[in-house]
Design a protein around this motif. Structure first.
Motif, PDB file in Angstrom:
ATOM      1  N   LEU A 282      -5.438  -1.578  -6.153  1.00  0.00           N
ATOM      2  CA  LEU A 282      -5.082  -2.765  -5.379  1.00  0.00           C
ATOM      3  C   LEU A 282      -6.230  -3.758  -5.311  1.00  0.00           C
ATOM      4  O   LEU A 282      -6.021  -4.963  -5.197  1.00  0.00           O
ATOM      5  N   LEU A 283      -7.473  -3.245  -5.371  1.00  0.00           N
ATOM      6  CA  LEU A 283      -8.622  -4.142  -5.286  1.00  0.00           C
ATOM      7  C   LEU A 283      -9.070  -4.617  -6.663  1.00  0.00           C
ATOM      8  O   LEU A 283      -9.937  -5.465  -6.776  1.00  0.00           O
TER       9      LEU A 283
ATOM     10  N   TYR B 278       1.106  -7.153  -2.954  1.00  0.00           N
ATOM     11  CA  TYR B 278       0.348  -7.398  -4.181  1.00  0.00           C
ATOM     12  C   TYR B 278       1.323  -7.470  -5.339  1.00  0.00           C
ATOM     13  O   TYR B 278       2.447  -6.970  -5.264  1.00  0.00           O
TER      14      TYR B 278
ATOM     15  N   TYR C 293      -6.616   2.437  -3.766  1.00  0.00           N
ATOM     16  CA  TYR C 293      -7.291   1.188  -3.395  1.00  0.00           C
ATOM     17  C   TYR C 293      -8.038   0.596  -4.580  1.00  0.00           C
ATOM     18  O   TYR C 293      -8.195  -0.603  -4.673  1.00  0.00           O
TER      19      TYR C 293
ATOM     20  N   TRP D 288      -3.313   1.798   6.010  1.00  0.00           N
ATOM     21  CA  TRP D 288      -2.466   2.948   6.278  1.00  0.00           C
ATOM     22  C   TRP D 288      -3.313   4.182   6.588  1.00  0.00           C
ATOM     23  O   TRP D 288      -3.097   4.890   7.567  1.00  0.00           O
ATOM     24  N   PHE D 289      -4.287   4.387   5.727  1.00  0.00           N
ATOM     25  CA  PHE D 289      -5.128   5.570   5.880  1.00  0.00           C
ATOM     26  C   PHE D 289      -5.994   5.451   7.131  1.00  0.00           C
ATOM     27  O   PHE D 289      -6.143   6.403   7.899  1.00  0.00           O
TER      28      PHE D 289
ATOM     29  N   THR E 212       0.827  -1.203   0.000  1.00  0.00           N
ATOM     30  CA  THR E 212       0.000   0.000   0.000  1.00  0.00           C
ATOM     31  C   THR E 212       0.859   1.249   0.000  1.00  0.00           C
ATOM     32  O   THR E 212       0.578   2.216  -0.702  1.00  0.00           O
TER      33      THR E 212
ATOM     34  N   SER F 172     -10.037  -7.350   2.268  1.00  0.00           N
ATOM     35  CA  SER F 172     -10.267  -6.205   1.391  1.00  0.00           C
ATOM     36  C   SER F 172      -9.948  -4.894   2.099  1.00  0.00           C
ATOM     37  O   SER F 172      -9.890  -3.848   1.473  1.00  0.00           O
TER      38      SER F 172
ATOM     39  N   GLN G 294      -7.148  -4.346   3.537  1.00  0.00           N
ATOM     40  CA  GLN G 294      -5.701  -4.177   3.464  1.00  0.00           C
ATOM     41  C   GLN G 294      -5.264  -2.846   2.816  1.00  0.00           C
ATOM     42  O   GLN G 294      -4.441  -2.128   3.368  1.00  0.00           O
ATOM     43  N   PRO G 295      -5.799  -2.502   1.659  1.00  0.00           N
ATOM     44  CA  PRO G 295      -5.350  -1.251   1.039  1.00  0.00           C
ATOM     45  C   PRO G 295      -5.658  -0.013   1.872  1.00  0.00           C
ATOM     46  O   PRO G 295      -5.104   1.046   1.621  1.00  0.00           O
ATOM     47  N   PHE G 296      -6.580  -0.149   2.839  1.00  0.00           N
ATOM     48  CA  PHE G 296      -6.975   1.025   3.607  1.00  0.00           C
ATOM     49  C   PHE G 296      -6.245   1.129   4.934  1.00  0.00           C
ATOM     50  O   PHE G 296      -6.391   2.099   5.655  1.00  0.00           O
TER      51      PHE G 296
END
Lengths: 799, 392
Positions: free
Chosen positions: A67-68, A80, A64, B219-220, A44, B213, B215-217
């Motif tokens: 990544l998604l 990823y 995101y 950090w934020f 990320t 899902s 995971q990408p969030f």
């Protein structure tokens, strides 16, 4: 090779995965994907850093979304990868959209991120190695490859995991290589020649130059095709635009140094040519492989006298030229030696200055080499292309120098360690040249040279009209717009459009400008003039500029764009006023926008729409108005002093009727003065004109002459009147002139004699001048105003 | 003279870049810098100029770091090529000339003596040998490594500060000046009136979805949580983590009634769903230290504001009836402790039509993790009524 999906497919893939997303966010996600395709794996944080560093205007959502999306797959905890099949396509697109420099910068970011404290990819993991190798591969592919080879060798029977890693990485390293060095060949725009031209010969030499450029300057190298040669735009170094071209081996063959340098000089108009590459050393005791040789002088050894020595053996006597290189270039290289050092202080390689032999022989024989040494014991090296460089440069009066590094000794041992030695030599020579270029002072020299040797003044502007009325105000204003008298080049209007009625004096005004001394001072290189009209021959007009600038190879250009590009290359460094007169179609002007920063373009048109399209802002249009009442009367007075003196009121009325149009006043004035003696008065002329105008107005539009279409009925009536007063014979002669006169037609008496097929054209000419239908300009030449040409043509069509 | 001209131009570039990155700078700030330059500050070297820029334009350490990176980038592009400062080259600039030095020597251990045979150095480790690169290999362009989230720490903290409920509680130790004066003027005697100190009585329980899902969030979301924590006070905020659903294993019996229904709605069986307090949440982000949800609710949820941060399956977009059932059952349990609960979804509202989120937003106040969303969330937690499609 798997079929790589197109970018459109990826776009589709994304919009399928994000059914509610708008187009903008899909594009942004795709843009981020292009950048994310470089690293072997993503987290990320890296995706975030890619976005904020390269796509700061992109929404956070792109991160995101990417990544998604199906473009990415999860390979671990916050880890990823972009699906391998898609990476190639995305990466290629990255290079295409943002240029190869961006690719390298993404690699730099990856490298810096990988080396950051906290070991984002773990310590000593295969992933960490993969990321570092990927980054390195874009920055310095040779080292990356060497490491691969070495590591694989050493690993030998490593674990299967490592083997798989190598297979994957090798695949990647080779696949990626193509994006790194050179971008796909670009079309011409943007490349406008160079200040310095580097000439290389072998692939090793060329690669060395590109390598040094990449490692030291991190540049995007662009290919440009000009004529039949490919040029590599190396960008700006030390203030000079540098380009490179590759020549075949030797001086004289097709594609070899002589022709290559000649063509390149014509195409790029450099201030200096530097040949960079490899040479033979002559003294293995004093010199080393990799030492740089800078020629002070060349000795062309091919021209020889083979005589007999006292002992009866054949004796060579070299009779070729011994040209010296350009002193100022030599000076730059001599001063460059001082600080060409490693950070530690040791010199990077020794630099020798001296005489270098140049000839067509690839020498790998000790005896021959020794003979050369006997001819000139002080010589420092031998090479093969310098002679061609010298001949071409001397022919085109361009400065030149030769910088080559020693790769072997010409002693029969050429093949030993050949690759390594050549690479070292080419690299050293390239580095030294770039080092000297970086010190600058070359681009400045161009202006210095120009100031020392005032350039030949070029002008193809028509001659100055003899009668120029009361336009001082307009002259001053247009001159101010052109930056005349202003020191700072940046405040100059690059483009000024002059718009005005037909006959108002646009052409007269700009030709006066073309001859103005202040304008000449601001544009010391001169004036280029083109007259377009309704259906111009653009290629011919452009070619005329090319000829005026003495561009060689002009005939090779087949399209207007090619000529434009050639003009652009030459004009890049000139300070000239470009005038395009009588534009009817805004698109035509585009081809003539070839001026460099020191040039200004002046366009005249009668059509407001065209003026609006051409001018960047409405403020760039200068509207040339009709004469004021006083000035118009003043003009009439100059031409017909008696009439004005006798009937001032009627003359005022006449001027009003003619709407202050200089052309009309001029015709009327001449008419009055000529016919005065026959009792023709202002009163009758005015009446006649008014009657004629009514007549024209009453006529159906179809029957109108071209003149009437172009102007007001009053003016048309005046022109009709002026020709009606001529005798039939003279009128016919006048009509013939319309057939052959392009605008701004100037011709001499001989031309008219030929057209008219008369013994002595002078009486007819005199008559036409008297009636204001022909105007005399300097040097015994004459010209006809556009509207009068049209008027003359109307008689022809009547026949 | 041309020097200062170029400086002004180049600083303008930097200024524009900073504005693009949301630095709150106006023309006055630019003018400030120009004035500083005219006064002679920052002219000695690039570093000095950079310091002056930092001093005038950067308000926090992070902003400073960003500014420095951008400054260095701009120098690379605009300033260095002009060959102005041949003399003041920084050590890095000469690096290109080190090209002949085998990069191996510039590897991780610079103090090691240069070995004549570079490959020998590579033999240090088992497995993959060291790669001959170093941070310097890539240092040609400075990059920004400070995250730039859509909302800064300060912005989020400002939003959530409104949730503080100052309340006087505890021993009376603070002087109430008004009351003291009042009593003095009334009685003529000086009696000090003391009141308890104001305290922030807001208690906040943050339940944060991790993994999958989300995971990408991470950090934020961590950034948001930290900001909320600093706004409310770290004593008052408890952050716990879960995966997908905070409580699992709701009784599935009511679902039978829905067996022939295609719609994923549970409205029909809503009354039959029992409150669920089984399962664990975790005190660490790695989800390794569990705490039973029942004790968590009992200890922290009572009369607290509860915030659940999760995409509710919207990111992957799969409808999941069991997950919906569990979530609703958990929310029912939560309602027994507090009425102040909201859901923050890191995805924007347009994506909630997928997954559990589509149904869940009908039962719980759900907001996006953006400025507007969080503003509304704070309003609801402060008691503003929020229309719910179907109360639990």
């Amino acid at each position: 090779v798997s079929v790589s999906p197109s970018i459109d497919n990826l776009r589709l893939l994304l919009s399928d995965a994000m059914p509610n997303a708008d187009e903008q966010i899909i594009e942004q996600t795709l843009a981020l994907a292009r950048h994310a395709a470089l690293p072997a794996a993503l987290n990320t944080a890296l995706v975030h850093l890619l976005r904020i560093n390269f796509l700061p205007e992109t929404a956070h959502a792109a991160e995101y979304n990417l990544l998604l999306s199906p473009l990415c797959r999860v390979i671990g905890d916050d880890l990823y990868e972009i699906t391998p099949e898609l990476r190639g396509a995305l990466l290629y697109d990255l290079a295409k959209v943002h240029g190869p420099a961006r690719v390298r910068n993404v690699a730099r970011l990856l490298g810096q991120y990988t080396h950051r404290p906290g070991a984002p990819w773990g310590e000593d993991t295969p992933l960490e190695r993969a990321q570092r190798l990927t980054a390195l591969n874009f920055i310095d592919p040779t080292i990356a490859k060497e490491w691969m080879e070495h590591a694989e060798q050493r690993l030998g029977t490593g674990t299967s995991l490592d083997r798989a890693w190598f297979v994957a990485m090798r695949n990647e390293v080779t696949q990626i290589e193509q994006f790194v060095t050179i971008s796909p060949s670009d079309s011409q725009p943007g490349f406008t020649g160079a200040d310095i031209l580097l000439v290389t010969v072998t692939a090793v030499e060329m690669r060395a130059v590109l390598d040094v450029l990449r490692t030291q300057f991190n540049r995007t190298i662009k290919r440009h095709n000009v004529g039949d040669k490919t040029y590599y735009d190396l960008g700006n170094i030390g203030g000079a635009a540098v380009a490179m071209v590759q020549s075949e081996i030797g001086a004289g063959g097709p594609g070899a140094a002589l022709l290559t340098v000649q063509k390149s000089i014509d195409a790029l108009n450099p201030v200096a040519v530097i040949m960079v590459g490899m040479a033979l050393g002559l003294d293995s005791r004093k010199q080393h492989v990799g030492d740089v040789l800078v020629a002070r002088q060349l000795a062309l050894y091919e021209l020889q006298r083979v005589g007999q020595s006292a002992a009866g053996a054949p004796q060579l006597r070299v009779r070729g030229d011994r040209p010296a290189v350009s002193p100022w270039l030599l000076d730059k290289f001599r001063s460059g030696v001082l600080d060409w050092r490693q950070p530690g202080g040791a010199a990077l390689a020794e630099v020798h200055f001296g005489l270098v032999f140049s000839g067509e022989k690839l020498i790998d024989h000790q005896d021959f080499r020794n003979q050369l040494r006997m001819v000139e014991p002080e010589a420092i090296g031998v090479e093969m292309e310098g002679a061609g460089l010298y001949m071409a440069a001397i022919d085109r009066r361009i400065d030149w120098i030769l910088v080559k590094a020693i790769c072997d000794w010409g002693d029969g041992n050429k093949s030993r360690n050949k690759q390594q030695r050549q690479r070292l030599a080419a690299q050293n020579a390239a580095e030294f040249v770039f080092h000297v270029l970086k010190l600058g002072g070359v681009a400045q020299l161009r202006t210095v040279l120009q100031d020392i040797m005032p350039a030949r003044k070029i002008s193809n502007a028509p001659p100055l009209p003899s009668l120029m009325v009361s336009r001082e105000d307009d002259m001053r204003q247009v001159k101010a717009r052109l930056g005349v008298g202003i020191q700072d080049v940046h405040t100059m209007h690059v483009l000024t459009v002059i718009r005005g009625w037909p006959g108002v004096g646009k052409t007269t005004l700009v030709s006066a400008l073309a001859h103005d001394p202040d304008v000449a001072a601001t544009f010391p290189d001169g004036v280029l003039w083109a007259s377009l009209g309704q259906e111009p021959n653009l290629l011919a007009e452009l070619a005329a500029w090319g000829r005026a600038l003495s561009i060689p190879n002009l005939a090779q250009a087949r399209t207007t764009e090619e000529v434009s590009a050639q003009l652009r290359a030459v004009l890049r460094i000139k300070r000239m006023l470009l005038i395009v007169d009588d534009v009817w179609d805004a698109r035509h002007t585009e081809l003539f926008r070839v001026g460099g920063p020191g040039c200004a373009l002046l366009v005249t048109t009668r059509l407001p729409g065209v003026a609006r399209t051409i001018a960047p802002t409405p403020g760039d249009v200068y509207i040339l108005g009709v004469l004021s009442d006083e000035k118009a009367l003043e003009l009439l007075q100059t031409l017909a002093p008696d009439a004005v003196r006798e009937h001032p009121a009627v003359c005022q009325e006449l001027v009003d009727d003619l709407e202050g149009l200089p052309l009309a006043i001029q015709v009327a004035g001449r008419l009055l003065q000529t016919e005065h003696s026959y009792g023709f008065s202002v009163v009758t002329l005015l009446e006649d004109i008014r009657a004629g105008a009514r007549l024209i107005q009453e006529q159906a539009p179809v029957d109108r002459t071209e003149v009437a279409n172009d102007t007001t009925p009053t003016i048309a009536a005046l022109l009709n009147k002026s020709t009606a007063l001529l005798d039939d014979e003279t009128r016919n002669y006048f009509a013939y002139l319309g057939a052959f006169a392009p605008e701004p037609a100037t011709f001499d008496a001989d031309a008219m004699r030929d057209v008219w097929q008369v013994e002595d054209p002078k009486p007819i000419i005199r008559k036409l001048v008297d009636y204001g239908l022909l105007e005399s300009v300097e040097n015994g030449r004459f010209w006809m105003q556009k509207m009068l040409v049209a008027h003359a043509m109307s008689f022809l069509t009547d026949d | 003279m041309s020097d200062t001209h170029e400086t002004a131009f180049f600083v303008w570039n930097l200024f524009v870049l900073l504005r693009r990155r949301g630095f709150p700078l106006g023309m006055n700030d630019y003018e400030d810098l120009r004035r500083a330059l005219r006064a002679g500050f920052g002219l000695a070297s690039n570093y000095q100029l950079r310091d002056v820029c930092c001093a005038l334009w950067a308000k926090s350490l992070k902003e400073q770091e960003t500014l420095k990176a951008l400054f260095d980038q701009t120098i690379q592009l605009e300033w260095n090529l002009s060959a102005l400062d041949q003399t003041s080259q920084e050590p890095d600039e000469t690096a290109p000339f080190a090209i002949e030095v085998p990069p191996q020597t510039a590897s991780t251990d610079p103090s090691a003596p240069e070995s004549a045979d570079p490959p020998a150095k590579l033999e240090r480790r088992e497995g993959l040998p060291n790669i001959p690169d170093s941070a310097r290999t890539y240092s040609a362009v400075p990059f920004i490594f400070v995250p730039q989230f859509p909302l800064t720490h300060r912005e989020i903290a400002q939003l959530w500060r409104r949730l503080r409920r100052p309340f006087r509680a505890g021993p009376p130790i603070e002087l109430d000046i008004d009351a003291t004066i009042h009593s003095r003027s009334r009685s003529g005697l000086l009696t000090l009136t003391l009141v308890p100190r104001r305290r922030n009585m807001t208690r906040l329980l943050l339940l944060v979805d991790r993994r999958g899902s989300m995971q990408p969030f991470h950090w934020f979301v961590d950034h948001v949580c930290a900001a909320i924590q600093s706004a409310i006070g770290s004593d008052q905020v408890v952050i716990l983590y879960f995966h997908d659903v905070p409580a699992k294993g709701a009784d599935r019996a009511p679902l039978i009634a829905l067996s022939n229904q295609l719609s994923p709605q549970l409205d029909q069986i809503l009354p039959q769903i029992e409150p669920l307090e089984r399962g664990s949440v975790y005190t660490d982000t790695q989800l390794l230290q569990p705490r039973p949800i029942a004790t968590v609710l009992r200890d922290y949820a009572k009369d607290s504001a509860v915030i659940i941060i999760s995409d509710a399956g919207a990111a992957r977009g799969r409808p999941d009836t069991l997950r919906l059932l569990d979530t609703i059952a958990f929310l029912k349990a939560l309602r027994r402790y507090t009425s102040g609960y909201i859901w923050l979804n890191p995805l924007p509202e347009q994506f909630w039509s997928r997954g559990v989120a589509a149904q869940l937003q009908r039962h719980v106040p759900m907001f996006s993790l953006e400025r507007a969303g969080m503003e509304r969330a704070v309003n609801v937690l402060r008691g503003r009524p929020y229309p719910i499609a179907r109360q639990l």
